[in-house]
Write a protein that holds these residues in place. Structure first.
Motif, short mmCIF file in Angstrom:
data_model
loop_
_atom_site.label_atom_id
_atom_site.label_comp_id
_atom_site.label_asym_id
_atom_site.label_seq_id
_atom_site.Cartn_x
_atom_site.Cartn_y
_atom_site.Cartn_z
N GLU A 135 45.37 34.92 37.71
CA GLU A 135 45.04 36.48 36.98
C GLU A 135 46.50 35.88 36.48
OE1 GLU A 135 45.90 40.36 39.10
OE2 GLU A 135 43.73 39.24 38.86
N THR A 136 45.98 36.90 34.86
CA THR A 136 47.37 36.84 33.53
C THR A 136 47.38 38.03 34.15
OG1 THR A 136 45.59 38.12 31.86
CG2 THR A 136 45.83 35.12 32.33
N GLU A 137 48.44 38.29 33.32
CA GLU A 137 49.59 39.36 33.62
C GLU A 137 48.95 40.81 32.78
OE1 GLU A 137 54.09 41.47 31.88
OE2 GLU A 137 53.29 38.56 31.31
N VAL A 138 48.38 40.79 31.78
CA VAL A 138 47.09 41.37 31.34
C VAL A 138 46.48 41.94 32.05
CG1 VAL A 138 45.52 42.20 28.90
CG2 VAL A 138 47.74 40.84 28.78
N GLU A 139 45.57 41.49 32.44
CA GLU A 139 44.77 42.26 33.83
C GLU A 139 45.35 42.28 34.97
OE1 GLU A 139 41.19 41.92 35.61
OE2 GLU A 139 41.67 41.49 33.32
N HIS B 261 38.57 49.52 29.86
CA HIS B 261 37.58 49.01 29.94
C HIS B 261 37.01 47.59 30.11
CE1 HIS B 261 38.22 49.36 26.40
NE2 HIS B 261 36.66 49.05 25.64
N LEU B 262 38.30 47.32 29.94
CA LEU B 262 38.43 45.50 29.19
C LEU B 262 38.67 44.72 30.74
CD1 LEU B 262 39.52 45.08 25.89
CD2 LEU B 262 36.89 44.95 26.88
N VAL B 263 39.17 45.69 31.76
CA VAL B 263 39.48 45.01 33.06
C VAL B 263 37.96 44.32 33.99
CG1 VAL B 263 39.06 47.46 34.87
CG2 VAL B 263 40.71 46.23 35.32
N SER B 264 38.46 43.53 34.86
CA SER B 264 37.31 42.88 35.11
C SER B 264 36.90 43.39 36.93
CB SER B 264 38.11 41.53 36.22
OG SER B 264 38.60 40.71 35.21
N THR B 265 36.02 43.15 36.97
CA THR B 265 35.16 44.13 37.85
C THR B 265 34.44 43.05 38.91
OG1 THR B 265 32.88 43.92 37.14
CG2 THR B 265 34.52 45.94 36.98
#
Length: 353
Positions: A186-190, A167-171
């Motif tokens: 974007e970062t690797e986690v994203e 749920h912390l992913v970007s929209t």
């Protein structure tokens, strides 16, 4: 007359002399008796001492002869034992020498052989090198498997964390906390959050049957709920509590003794008693009283001889006159012989004759 007077005068002194001698003898009678007793006692003591000395000398001779005989007998036994021990020690010494020579030869030839030991060491070195290589390969394989397991566990943990925090992913409108607007990309986690599938929030049925208070019967294999669902309002009327009704409904089956007992239990018990009695009894022939036996009379041994009854222990025995008896076989013993008793005195041991 004159002669008589003369004789009378001569007799009076004689009578007086007789009386005087009698009185003196009576006076000396006790002293002479004591003297005779002393002489007799001394003589008898002398004879008794001489006889006692003779008996002592005879007993000494007998004891000397007997002790000499016993001493020679014991000495012969002692000498025999000593000779036996000496021979036994000699045999043991010779056996020890033979064993020593044979063991030395065997050890020098088969155990501590230089060339065979050298070949053994060379083969041992080759075998040790092979084992080291095998162990090294096994160690490398174990390390590889452990590293793969750790990498797999890390991937699974990372995937579980990513699915849990999806749920912390970007929209398109709101950027995520792992997507900084100040970075050119974007970062690797994203990227991982974007590529990971989130958890499915639809609850799956657990497969357990739900509780139905209106059911008339439940299967015994079905797990029972711990308690009935709460009732908002107690129904009006003389009704029992729901828990009590449920306990009565699930009460275990308690059959009576007549239902639990088999219909043929008595017959089965009788048959088991007959079988046990047949196993326990020693002889299968049933006992019959002497008045109802149907067999011929068996005569005794001493009534089958030609000369009639022979009293035991007076003239003849079975071993001496076996032809007068029916059976010529020797009498058998009650138990078989013990083989170990036949080997007594067949061998020798240390210190025995």
């Amino acid at each position: 007359m004159a002669t008589m007077v003369r004789l009378t005068k001569e007799i009076l002194p004689i009578v007086k002399e007789v009386y005087s001698r009698k009185n003196s003898a009576q006076a000396n009678r006790t002293r002479e008796y004591q003297a005779a007793v002393k002489i007799q006692s001394w003589y008898r003591a002398l004879r008794a001492r001489a006889y006692l000395r003779y008996i002592i000398d005879c007993s000494n001779v007998i004891q000397k002869r007997y002790r000499g005989f016993q001493g020679r007998k014991e000495f012969r036994v002692f000498l025999k034992n000593e000779v036996f021990v000496m021979k036994l020690n000699r045999y043991n010494l010779l056996a020890t020498r033979i064993q020593k020579v044979w063991r030395g030869f065997y050890v020098r030839k088969y155990i501590f052989n230089y060339y065979s030991f050298k070949r053994y060491l060379s083969s041992l070195l080759i075998k040790n090198e092979t084992i080291r290589e095998t162990l090294a390969a096994y160690k490398e394989q174990q390390q590889t498997e452990r590293m793969q397991a750790e990498a797999k566990a890390q991937r699974e943990n990372k995937e579980a964390w990513l699915r849990k925090h999806h749920h912390l992913v970007s929209t398109a409108v709101v950027p995520g906390i792992y997507n900084s607007p100040y970075l050119p990309f974007e970062t690797e986690v994203e990227a991982d959050l974007r590529n990971t599938k989130p958890f499915d929030h639809v609850k799956k049925p657990d497969g357990k049957p739900k509780y139905n208070p209106t059911a008339t019967r439940y299967d015994l294999t079905t797990p029972k709920p711990p308690s009935l669902p709460p009732i908002a309002k107690k129904p009006q009327g003389p009704f029992r509590q729901a828990e009590e009704v449920r306990q009565q409904r699930y009460r275990p089956f308690n059959p009576s003794l007549r239902v639990e007992t088999s219909y043929t239990a008595v017959d089965e018990a009788r048959e088991a008693m007959k079988q046990q009695e047949w196993v326990d009894r020693v002889i299968d022939t049933p006992f019959k009283p002497f008045t109802h036996r149907h067999r011929n009379y068996e005569p005794l041994h001493h009534t089958q001889t030609t000369y009639g009854h022979i009293p035991y222990g007076t003239a003849y025995f079975r071993e001496e006159h076996s032809n007068k008896f029916i059976s010529t076989q020797p009498m058998k013993t009650l138990v078989p012989p013990i083989p170990i008793f036949d080997k007594l005195n067949a061998t020798y041991s240390q210190g025995e004759v």
